[in-house]
Write a protein that holds these residues in place. Structure first.
Motif, short mmCIF file in Angstrom:
data_model
loop_
_atom_site.label_atom_id
_atom_site.label_comp_id
_atom_site.label_asym_id
_atom_site.label_seq_id
_atom_site.Cartn_x
_atom_site.Cartn_y
_atom_site.Cartn_z
N ASP A 113 -5.43 -14.78 -2.14
CA ASP A 113 -4.66 -15.69 -1.29
C ASP A 113 -4.16 -15.00 -0.04
N THR A 114 -3.80 -13.73 -0.13
CA THR A 114 -3.36 -12.98 1.05
C THR A 114 -4.52 -12.79 2.01
N LEU A 115 -5.68 -12.43 1.48
CA LEU A 115 -6.85 -12.27 2.35
C LEU A 115 -7.24 -13.59 3.00
N ASN A 116 -7.14 -14.67 2.24
CA ASN A 116 -7.45 -15.99 2.80
C ASN A 116 -6.48 -16.35 3.92
N LYS A 117 -5.21 -16.02 3.74
CA LYS A 117 -4.22 -16.28 4.79
C LYS A 117 -4.53 -15.47 6.03
N VAL A 118 -4.87 -14.19 5.84
CA VAL A 118 -5.20 -13.33 6.98
C VAL A 118 -6.42 -13.88 7.72
N ASN A 119 -7.45 -14.22 6.98
CA ASN A 119 -8.66 -14.74 7.63
C ASN A 119 -8.40 -16.07 8.34
N GLY A 120 -7.60 -16.92 7.73
CA GLY A 120 -7.26 -18.19 8.36
C GLY A 120 -6.45 -17.99 9.63
N TYR A 123 1.27 -10.39 7.12
CA TYR A 123 0.29 -10.33 6.03
C TYR A 123 -0.50 -9.02 6.05
N ILE A 124 -0.80 -8.52 7.23
CA ILE A 124 -1.51 -7.23 7.33
C ILE A 124 -0.64 -6.12 6.76
N LEU A 125 0.65 -6.13 7.09
CA LEU A 125 1.56 -5.12 6.54
C LEU A 125 1.66 -5.24 5.02
N ILE A 138 -0.69 -6.23 3.00
CA ILE A 138 -1.92 -5.63 2.47
C ILE A 138 -1.84 -4.11 2.52
N GLN A 139 -1.36 -3.57 3.64
CA GLN A 139 -1.25 -2.12 3.77
C GLN A 139 -0.30 -1.54 2.71
N LYS A 140 0.80 -2.24 2.45
CA LYS A 140 1.74 -1.78 1.42
C LYS A 140 1.09 -1.81 0.04
N ASP A 141 0.33 -2.87 -0.24
CA ASP A 141 -0.38 -2.96 -1.52
C ASP A 141 -1.37 -1.82 -1.69
N ILE A 142 -2.08 -1.51 -0.62
CA ILE A 142 -3.05 -0.40 -0.65
C ILE A 142 -2.33 0.91 -0.92
N LYS A 143 -1.20 1.12 -0.24
CA LYS A 143 -0.46 2.37 -0.42
C LYS A 143 0.09 2.47 -1.84
N ARG A 144 0.65 1.37 -2.36
CA ARG A 144 1.16 1.39 -3.74
C ARG A 144 0.03 1.68 -4.73
N SER A 145 -1.10 1.05 -4.51
CA SER A 145 -2.25 1.24 -5.38
C SER A 145 -2.72 2.69 -5.33
N SER A 146 -2.75 3.24 -4.15
CA SER A 146 -3.18 4.63 -3.96
C SER A 146 -2.21 5.60 -4.64
N ASN A 147 -0.92 5.34 -4.50
CA ASN A 147 0.08 6.22 -5.11
C ASN A 147 0.02 6.19 -6.62
N LYS A 148 -0.34 5.07 -7.21
CA LYS A 148 -0.43 4.96 -8.66
C LYS A 148 -1.57 5.79 -9.21
#
Length: 66
Positions: free
Chosen positions: A8-15, A45-47, A49-59
Motif C-alpha cells: 500500500d505504501t508503494l502504491n501510494k508513492v507510485n500514485g 511516504y518516501i521517508l 520507506i527509507q525508515k522501514d529499510i533502515k529498521r529492516s537492515s538493523n534487524k
C-alpha cells in the motif's frame, strides 16, 4: 538485501508520482501550490520507506561480541 515494503505504501508513492507528473505538466511550474503539496506528501511516504529499510537492515546486522 531483501527489504519488505508494504504494497500500500508503494502504491501510494507510485500514485503520487504519477499525480505529480500530471500536475507539473498541467501547471507548467514546480512552484505551484498544488505541486508543492503533492511533492510534500510524496516525501512523507518516501521517508517512511527509507525508515522501514533502515529498521529492516538493523534487524539483520549481527551483534558484535564485546
Amino acid at each position: 538485501m531483501i527489504t519488505i515494503v508494504h504494497d500500500d505504501t508503494l502504491n501510494k508513492v507510485n500514485g503520487l508520482k504519477q499525480e505529480l507528473i500530471e500536475i507539473v505538466h498541467e501547471k507548467g511550474k514546480f512552484t505551484d501550490d498544488e505541486v508543492v503539496r503533492v511533492s510534500q506528501q510524496l516525501d512523507i511516504y518516501i521517508l517512511e520507506i527509507q525508515k522501514d529499510i533502515k529498521r529492516s537492515s538493523n534487524k539483520r546486522k549481527p551483534k558484535s561480541a564485546l
